[in-house]
Design a protein around this motif. Sequence first.
Motif, PDB file in Angstrom:
ATOM      1  N   LEU A 186       6.449 -26.692  13.805  1.00  0.00           N
ATOM      2  CA  LEU A 186       6.102 -28.004  13.276  1.00  0.00           C
ATOM      3  C   LEU A 186       4.623 -28.293  13.506  1.00  0.00           C
ATOM      4  CD1 LEU A 186       7.161 -30.726  12.071  1.00  0.00           C
ATOM      5  CD2 LEU A 186       7.472 -31.489  14.432  1.00  0.00           C
ATOM      6  N   GLN A 187       3.946 -28.748  12.443  1.00  0.00           N
ATOM      7  CA  GLN A 187       2.538 -29.114  12.519  1.00  0.00           C
ATOM      8  C   GLN A 187       2.408 -30.643  12.453  1.00  0.00           C
ATOM      9  OE1 GLN A 187       0.556 -26.361  12.993  1.00  0.00           O
ATOM     10  NE2 GLN A 187       2.501 -25.262  12.845  1.00  0.00           N
ATOM     11  N   GLY A 188       1.210 -31.154  12.745  1.00  0.00           N
ATOM     12  CA  GLY A 188       1.010 -32.596  12.777  1.00  0.00           C
ATOM     13  C   GLY A 188       1.125 -33.270  11.434  1.00  0.00           C
ATOM     14  N   ASN A 189       0.542 -32.655  10.398  1.00  0.00           N
ATOM     15  CA  ASN A 189       0.612 -33.170   9.035  1.00  0.00           C
ATOM     16  C   ASN A 189       0.183 -32.055   8.086  1.00  0.00           C
ATOM     17  OD1 ASN A 189      -2.345 -33.204   8.947  1.00  0.00           O
ATOM     18  ND2 ASN A 189      -2.216 -35.097  10.133  1.00  0.00           N
ATOM     19  N   TYR A 190       0.179 -32.346   6.783  1.00  0.00           N
ATOM     20  CA  TYR A 190      -0.140 -31.312   5.796  1.00  0.00           C
ATOM     21  C   TYR A 190      -1.586 -30.844   5.917  1.00  0.00           C
ATOM     22  CZ  TYR A 190       4.254 -32.859   3.733  1.00  0.00           C
ATOM     23  OH  TYR A 190       5.566 -33.190   3.542  1.00  0.00           O
ATOM     24  N   ASP A 191      -2.498 -31.753   6.211  1.00  0.00           N
ATOM     25  CA  ASP A 191      -3.897 -31.352   6.349  1.00  0.00           C
ATOM     26  C   ASP A 191      -4.083 -30.426   7.548  1.00  0.00           C
ATOM     27  OD1 ASP A 191      -4.682 -32.810   4.146  1.00  0.00           O
ATOM     28  OD2 ASP A 191      -5.194 -34.593   5.294  1.00  0.00           O
ATOM     29  N   GLU A 192      -3.388 -30.735   8.634  1.00  0.00           N
ATOM     30  CA  GLU A 192      -3.463 -29.871   9.815  1.00  0.00           C
ATOM     31  C   GLU A 192      -2.897 -28.488   9.502  1.00  0.00           C
ATOM     32  OE1 GLU A 192      -1.160 -29.746  14.028  1.00  0.00           O
ATOM     33  OE2 GLU A 192      -2.285 -31.597  13.643  1.00  0.00           O
ATOM     34  N   THR A 193      -1.794 -28.464   8.768  1.00  0.00           N
ATOM     35  CA  THR A 193      -1.200 -27.181   8.374  1.00  0.00           C
ATOM     36  C   THR A 193      -2.192 -26.367   7.563  1.00  0.00           C
ATOM     37  OG1 THR A 193       0.988 -28.239   8.256  1.00  0.00           O
ATOM     38  CG2 THR A 193       0.752 -26.088   7.213  1.00  0.00           C
ATOM     39  N   TYR A 194      -2.838 -27.022   6.606  1.00  0.00           N
ATOM     40  CA  TYR A 194      -3.781 -26.334   5.720  1.00  0.00           C
ATOM     41  C   TYR A 194      -4.980 -25.801   6.503  1.00  0.00           C
ATOM     42  CZ  TYR A 194      -6.875 -25.532   1.745  1.00  0.00           C
ATOM     43  OH  TYR A 194      -7.720 -24.953   0.824  1.00  0.00           O
ATOM     44  N   GLN A 195      -5.525 -26.608   7.387  1.00  0.00           N
ATOM     45  CA  GLN A 195      -6.680 -26.176   8.174  1.00  0.00           C
ATOM     46  C   GLN A 195      -6.319 -25.019   9.106  1.00  0.00           C
ATOM     47  OE1 GLN A 195      -7.804 -29.858  10.047  1.00  0.00           O
ATOM     48  NE2 GLN A 195      -8.485 -30.789   8.126  1.00  0.00           N
ATOM     49  N   LYS A 196      -5.169 -25.131   9.737  1.00  0.00           N
ATOM     50  CA  LYS A 196      -4.732 -24.072  10.641  1.00  0.00           C
ATOM     51  C   LYS A 196      -4.459 -22.778   9.874  1.00  0.00           C
ATOM     52  CE  LYS A 196      -1.341 -23.148  14.296  1.00  0.00           C
ATOM     53  NZ  LYS A 196      -0.168 -23.688  15.032  1.00  0.00           N
ATOM     54  N   LEU A 197      -3.973 -22.935   8.641  1.00  0.00           N
ATOM     55  CA  LEU A 197      -3.684 -21.763   7.821  1.00  0.00           C
ATOM     56  C   LEU A 197      -4.959 -20.983   7.514  1.00  0.00           C
ATOM     57  CD1 LEU A 197      -1.665 -20.090   6.183  1.00  0.00           C
ATOM     58  CD2 LEU A 197      -2.020 -21.683   4.281  1.00  0.00           C
ATOM     59  N   GLN A 198      -6.065 -21.689   7.253  1.00  0.00           N
ATOM     60  CA  GLN A 198      -7.324 -20.997   6.967  1.00  0.00           C
ATOM     61  C   GLN A 198      -7.725 -20.110   8.154  1.00  0.00           C
ATOM     62  OE1 GLN A 198      -8.147 -21.735   3.709  1.00  0.00           O
ATOM     63  NE2 GLN A 198      -6.345 -23.022   4.043  1.00  0.00           N
ATOM     64  N   ALA A 199      -7.582 -20.667   9.350  1.00  0.00           N
ATOM     65  CA  ALA A 199      -7.913 -19.888  10.546  1.00  0.00           C
ATOM     66  C   ALA A 199      -6.939 -18.726  10.726  1.00  0.00           C
ATOM     67  CB  ALA A 199      -7.893 -20.796  11.771  1.00  0.00           C
ATOM     68  N   GLY A 200      -5.658 -18.984  10.449  1.00  0.00           N
ATOM     69  CA  GLY A 200      -4.647 -17.944  10.593  1.00  0.00           C
ATOM     70  C   GLY A 200      -4.859 -16.778   9.651  1.00  0.00           C
TER      71      GLY A 200
END
Length: 426
Positions: free
Chosen positions: A64-78
């Motif tokens: 679970l992530q904090g929100n969609y923007d957090e998911t998207y930002q974390k995905l770039q790093a991933g």
Amino acid sequence: MKLKTLAIVCSSYAMGAVAFASSAMAKTEVDFWYSGGTKPQQLMTTLIAEFNSSQDEYVIKSALQGNYDETYQKLQAGMASKTAPEFVLLYSSQAQMMAKRNLVRDIRPYMDSTFNFNDFLGAFRQQVTAPDGLVYGLPAYGTTQIFYYNKQVLAEHGFTEKDLSTWQGVAKVSAAVSKKDAKGNTIFYGWEPMWGEDNLIDAAYSNGGKVISDDGKTILINSPEWITVWDSFRQWIHEDETMRIHHGGQGWEYWYKTIDDVMKDRALGYTGSSGDQGDLDFTKLGATTQPGWGNNPAAPQAGAVSFVMPKGTNDKASKGAFEFMKYYTNAENTARWSMLTGYIPARESVKQVPAYQDYTAKNPQALIPLKQASFASQNFFDPTKGKITDALSIAADQILIENIPAEKALKQAAKRAQRALDRANR
């Protein structure tokens, strides 16, 4: 003899345990990142558990992530560190940005002859399909902002839902139902739009407005279609004082204050998310689609929240990701999701699910988001990585909070947005 039998039993048990362990270990792990409110989290956890126990090939490991923007930002790093999950849940605009950068898998090869992609709502299919036919996401559910209003207050003043079918009608109703105290302060408001640019964009779209010209070169947010609409909201809020917004605060505080005003008899109605339905009392409230502007038909935004499969992940696990996506989006589970959360179901065939038919017969407001999705505009995709949206957000605050005339605010916003668009088009 007993010892020999016991030894055989123990040996058989051990072999069985090893076989069971081997079977469990043989399951391919599939990483999944998502976000959502309390009820969406609950049902997502349930659906993942059901899927994991329904077959022996894959196991979904969710985070679970904090929100969609957090998911998207974390995905770039991933993706940069090669630690990205096999699939994620994103806004369609985020999925589109990834597709433009060639970072997502094409989902078409995973679809066999039994998978009916055409059953997904047309507006949502468009949001995950590139011009060349690439399908870069699978719609999980949709979200749009609709009208919620106090049925008794509307009726007591001699109005019906039809009077809310244009913004001019909403303004007329708001003026009639609003109340002031002896000092002239408004103590009951007609309507409460939600803070931010989204409601204003919806209304501008419903006046025929566009953000960018069809050739993709010119910003149009300072056109008469936009100025007329946005300045009307400024007038209703600051001059007429028949409408208002809540703004600021921690997190979603402004959102819940807006809802409270309607639920606690401080306003006739508000514009809110289809996902609000799980928290509202529909013995008191009614729901309807957003209005048009004048003679123009309503054209508010409706956005898909979609499953996306990044490139560079394990091929076998990606097949498991699609199997879960297929399970999640079947008609029965789409119906469950919509009934619990209020979000728009992704498939047309949800209408044939008996449980959904029974539910919507008893709760007709649940069909309003689906109805709006049938004529809604696609969520705005910002080709400048958010700079146009930022300019609109600043202008919205200037108008809604600071009482700055829309012509001035939108002219400034258009200059900023045009510079960003010109750079993006180089």
